[in-house]
Design an enzyme around this catalytic site. Structure first.
Site, PDB file in Angstrom:
ATOM      1  N   SER A 164     -11.072  -1.311  -1.242  1.00  9.10           N
ATOM      2  CA  SER A 164      -9.888  -1.216  -0.378  1.00  9.10           C
ATOM      3  C   SER A 164     -10.214  -1.524   1.064  1.00  9.10           C
ATOM      4  CB  SER A 164      -9.305   0.200  -0.438  1.00  9.10           C
ATOM      5  OG  SER A 164      -8.453   0.370  -1.525  1.00  9.10           O
ATOM      6  N   HIS A 219      -3.680   6.097   2.864  1.00  7.16           N
ATOM      7  CA  HIS A 219      -4.540   4.938   2.558  1.00  7.16           C
ATOM      8  C   HIS A 219      -4.073   3.684   3.296  1.00  7.16           C
ATOM      9  CE1 HIS A 219      -6.047   1.590  -0.019  1.00  7.16           C
ATOM     10  NE2 HIS A 219      -7.090   2.382  -0.188  1.00  7.16           N
ATOM     11  N   ASP A 265       0.835  -1.200   0.000  1.00  5.87           N
ATOM     12  CA  ASP A 265       0.000   0.000   0.000  1.00  5.87           C
ATOM     13  C   ASP A 265       0.871   1.250   0.000  1.00  5.87           C
ATOM     14  OD1 ASP A 265      -2.433   1.737   0.667  1.00  5.87           O
ATOM     15  OD2 ASP A 265      -3.295  -0.265   0.808  1.00  5.87           O
TER      16      ASP A 265
END
Length: 539
Positions: free
Chosen positions: A396, A204, A167
């Site tokens: 996600s 994120h 990520d």
């Protein structure tokens, strides 16, 4: 309820798939004429770009490509070796690609596509008006919806399992104080280098890591994490960066005891999984014994196309991985109100026509860890829930719920193979009423039965040490394991569901409603072994 409209959408999907495949074959055939190369050695999208450039030689700029080749073929022009993809990445002009295709050891050339995190692509407002949940105020409804909270109370927290998070990074956070981040590596520059720990410029990866491991938020708060940065401050990177990280992980898997990999990101599906460098790389990771959980993507809609089928991203289009799409639980724990999201990618997998996604998990308005000062924090203050939490939506968010559940299963039975983990998750998933089967896959993640099944499985005999009840009760609502599942291009049925009554799920049809009236259902022994499947038919 879908009724006839569901059938229309599915038929339209098949027609669109056929049209796309015909176009691919046409372009490939054209490539063989233009380039003098076999039709199956060049990606059609790359061919189209090369055709345009061939008419404009003044614009013969270098294209980012990934080449699959035998041996040391054509390792030049600044190429970066990618062993997991059986080739290398490079930036080559159209004329250089033509020369490359004359070499017999070059098997396939495709684009090196952009990889993006699978948060709703434009970060539009999440669907529905459910509450922005602050778990401190009481029970976390998202953990309760999948039964993770009751498994944690039974003592399973993922201890001894390491999850690799591919990520944007994992920032330092008070709720991760008890979680060890074993190492931080950065691949966003096209090479492997150590990264400063505790950083996440985009924000994120921290949110994703929190769903896996954070106190009060995470499915498996006892796991260790591995921080592998493959996307930068814009939330994007290249497929070759991701493959570099996979290569590094394969080389260091034993050192960090990695059993699970989380990919809350995807690239456009440009190739069959057999030719996709990303899919081939994660296949190698699965061969190494790592369970790969991948986002299906957020290509369920576009402004001009409100409903899209067949847009599962890569590497989620691989049959070797567990592919996850998001469901909107409307902020409640029970399932009678669960609906599909509009943005989650729907199956089947284009080119290969495989059943995808495999599973659904909560993915709408999910509270997770806030990386203070990150890009998401600065650009979307409206999504900030508190000084510690931010609410995000997308595949996600659904993916790490499943990755955390896999860690719990492996804690219960460390000897499980990736294939057995996937089969157990698929067969225990809860079939929802509203979403189409290509929106929910085999159903909603069912942590209590999946972990109980893993714990009961005797690896030597292939039998269950004790019966595993496939039903539990959530706030007065029966939660029933589906008992049958689709994988690849087939549907499998176990002894839980009678072969005299087989129905598809979703689109308003209930899968074998006799399950809800029986209190004597027990799993059949050896159901996770191939020869124990009682019924199968082509999808």
């Amino acid at each position: 309820m879908f009724g006839k409209s569901s059938k229309t959408n599915t038929n339209g999907t098949r027609q669109g798939t056929r049209a796309m495949i015909l176009a691919v074959f046409f372009l490939a055939a054209l490539g063989s004429v233009l380039l003098g190369a076999p039709a199956d050695r060049l990606n059609p999208n790359l061919l189209q770009e090369m055709e345009w450039l061939s008419e404009r030689p003044e614009y013969d700029y270098a294209l980012p490509v990934i080449v699959r080749a035998r041996g040391d073929a054509a390792l030049r022009n600044g190429a970066v070796p990618l062993p997991a993809a059986d080739g290398f990445a490079a930036r080559l002009t159209a004329s250089q690609i033509r020369q490359l295709l004359q070499e017999p050891d070059v098997e396939y050339v495709t684009l090196d596509p952009v990889v993006r995190v699978s948060t709703d692509s434009r970060l539009r407002a999440a669907e529905g008006s459910g509450p922005r949940v602050e778990p401190e105020a009481g029970r976390n409804p998202f953990l309760a919806a999948i039964g993770a909270d009751r498994i944690q109370r039974a003592g399973f927290v993922g201890e001894g399992i390491t999850v690799a998070v591919f990520d944007s990074g994992i920032a330092r956070h008070a709720r991760l104080d008890g979680t060890r981040v074993l190492a931080s590596m950065d691949f966003t520059s096209g090479s492997a280098r150590q990264a400063a720990p505790g950083e996440d410029v985009y924000g994120h990866g921290t949110h994703v890591a929190g769903i896996i491991a954070a106190d009060g938020l995470g499915v498996a708060p006892g796991v260790d994490l591995l921080d592998l940065r493959v996307v930068g401050e814009e939330g994007s990177g290249r497929a070759s960066h991701l493959i570099l990280a996979v290569d590094w992980l394969i080389a260091n898997q034993d050192r960090y005891r990695v059993r699970v990999a989380n990919f809350s990101l995807s690239a456009p599906p440009l190739d069959s999984y057999e030719n996709s460098p990303l899919a081939r790389a994660v296949g190698r990771l699965v061969e190494a014994g790592v369970v790969v959980v991948a986002s299906g993507g957020n290509l369920g809609r576009m402004d001009q196309f409100p409903v899209i089928f067949g847009a599962i991203g890569s590497p989620g289009n691989s049959p070797h991985v567990i592919t996850v799409s998001p469901v909107n639980t409307r902020g409640t724990a029970t399932h009678r109100d669960d609906v599909a999201t509009s943005y989650g990618s729907r199956g089947p997998a284009i080119f290969d026509n495989l059943f995808k996604p495999d599973l659904t998990a909560p993915g709408n308005r999910i509270p997770g860890l806030l990386a203070w000062g990150s890009r998401l924090h600065q650009d979307r203050p409206d999504l900030v829930v508190s000084d510690q939490l931010i609410s995000l939506s997308g595949a996600s968010m659904a993916t790490p719920f499943v990755a955390g559940a896999v860690a719990l299963m492996l804690e219960a039975n460390p000897e499980l193979t990736p294939g057995q983990v996937k089969a157990a998750l698929n067969v225990t998933a809860v079939k929802l009423t509203q979403p189409h089967m290509f929106e929910q896959g085999n159903g909603l993640l069912n942590v209590p039965v999946a972990v109980a099944l893993a714990h009961a499985l005797d690896m030597e005999s292939g039998a269950l040490r004790h019966p595993v009840p496939p039903v539990w009760v959530l706030d007065g609502e029966p939660v029933v394991a589906g008992g049958s599942f689709a994988s690849g291009d087939r549907i499998f049925q176990t002894g839980l569901v009678g072969s005299d009554r087989v129905e598809l799920w979703g689109a308003g049809r209930v899968w074998n409603d006799t399950l809800l009236r029986s209190d004597a259902m027990l799993w059949a022994d050896a159901m996770l072994w191939a020869d124990a499947m009682l019924w199968a038919d082509a999808m």
